[in-house]
Design a protein around this motif. Structure first.
Motif, PDB file in Angstrom:
ATOM      1  N   ASP A  95       0.829  -1.208   0.000  1.00  0.00           N
ATOM      2  CA  ASP A  95       0.000   0.000   0.000  1.00  0.00           C
ATOM      3  C   ASP A  95       0.863   1.257   0.000  1.00  0.00           C
ATOM      4  N   ASP A  96       0.377   2.298  -0.644  1.00  0.00           N
ATOM      5  CA  ASP A  96       0.871   3.687  -0.545  1.00  0.00           C
ATOM      6  C   ASP A  96       1.982   4.087  -1.516  1.00  0.00           C
ATOM      7  N   HIS A 223      -5.565   3.929  -4.950  1.00  0.00           N
ATOM      8  CA  HIS A 223      -5.636   3.984  -3.477  1.00  0.00           C
ATOM      9  C   HIS A 223      -6.274   5.314  -3.062  1.00  0.00           C
ATOM     10  N   HIS A 227      -5.948   9.762   0.023  1.00  0.00           N
ATOM     11  CA  HIS A 227      -5.843   8.788   1.111  1.00  0.00           C
ATOM     12  C   HIS A 227      -6.794   9.138   2.262  1.00  0.00           C
TER      13      HIS A 227
END
Ligand SMILES: [Zn+2]
Length: 346
Positions: A95-96, A223, A227
């Motif tokens: 993730d990220d 994503h 965020h």
């Protein structure tokens, strides 16, 4: 107390060999494994990500136990065929969009010829991300006294353990209500923290993402734009977060972007409304941080569970792979209801 009991049960199972037995009983047909940073200097980062050694151990656990590492598309296709003799599948996700996925994890994954997906919020490569978790880590690393006014707490943290503990407490406080992240701006100003500089130091830039997207083992997924915890937004903002992020990545990479990870992925951050929006804006799958395995053809493609590493990483990862973690948690819940010390321990 519950955490201690669960951990105790897991250690007991590991050392008595019971974990292997439970693996046969509880393990599903597929798992999606979640990572964030793969850190060369785990201690310097206050042990917030995954160390290189642990990452390598996770991959060897998968190999040793016969999990075949495939792409998410291959995994879901194989499950849809419903072949009882099919091998067990594992999907690797990050993730990220941290830079160490490219510099540290990729060479290890190449040795295993293991495909993987990286979920990227637009604001990471554009450097606009409100990466409060990186800002707080930097503050605890530098300062021996940290006051978080909106939390009403002062942390005295001159040694490693108290820095780690203080950071964990602030992260927990934000996770209880994601809107609290916006209250930390003054703390960042006080400690002269530039989130944009941290973003540049820790996340891949657009050129690196373009290069990674052309690697035969890599897929890039969405994503969201900022965020944000989507469940805290109105429907049109939540929709724009997903739609704009998909469009941004597709334009940047010149490739279709079909997979999504909900930011935070917890029940407080996403639910059935977000799953519906993800499908409406054209994603093919969406992963959460709900713990679990995938079984059979009946999986909900917009509400996929994942497994992570937990507080006692090596044992916990083995337990999550075996499926026994859920059973251990249930047993500890049942036991702790009757513990006389429970109310005093709070
Ligand atoms: Zn994330």
């Amino acid at each position: 107390m519950r955490q201690v009991l669960t951990t105790g049960i897991l250690y007991g199972m590991h050392w008595t060999g019971l974990m292997a037995v439970f693996r046969q009983l509880f393990s599903g047909q597929a798992v999606i494994v979640m990572f964030h940073e793969i850190q060369r200097d785990f201690r310097h980062e206050l042990m917030t990500g995954t160390s290189v050694e642990l990452f390598q151990q996770c991959l060897s656990s998968l190999r040793r136990q016969g999990w075949k590492i495939v792409t998410l598309d291959e995994c879901l296709h194989a499950l849809s065929l419903g072949d009882p003799k099919a091998p067990r599948y594992a999907v690797i996700t990050f993730d990220d969009g941290y830079r160490d996925v490219l510099s540290v994890a990729l060479p290890i994954l190449e040795q295993d010829n293991a495909p993987f997906t990286v979920y990227v919020p637009t604001a990471a490569p554009t450097r606009a991300l409100k990466s409060w978790w990186l800002g707080m880590r930097e503050i605890f690393r530098r300062a021996d006294h940290v006051t978080i006014d909106p939390m009403g707490v002062r942390f005295d943290c001159s040694d490693f353990l108290s820095k780690k503990k203080g950071l964990k407490a602030v992260v927990k406080w934000v996770h209880e209500d994601y809107r609290r992240a916006a209250l930390l701006d003054r703390t960042f100003e006080t400690h002269r923290i530039s989130l944009s500089a941290l973003n540049a130091a820790y996340f891949m830039d657009e050129r690196e993402l373009q290069a990674l997207s052309r690697h035969p083992l890599a897929s890039i997924g969405g994503h969201s734009t900022s965020h944000a915890a989507l469940a805290t937004l109105d429907p049109s903002s939540a929709r724009a977060e997903l739609e704009d992020n998909r469009m941004y990545l597709e334009t940047l990479l010149g490739l279709p972007v079909r997979h999504l990870a909900f930011p935070y992925g917890t029940p407080g951050a996403c639910g059935p409304r977000e799953a519906h929006i993800a499908e409406q804006v054209g994603f093919s799958t969406a992963v959460t941080t709900r713990k679990g395995h995938l079984d059979g053809a009946s999986v909900n493609r917009f509400w996929l569970p994942r497994i992570g590493l937990g507080c006692h990483p090596r044992i916990s990862f083995e337990a999550n792979l075996s499926g026994v973690h859920v059973a251990a948690q249930a047993v500890s819940n049942a036991v702790s209801v009757d513990l006389p010390l429970r109310s005093r321990a709070k």
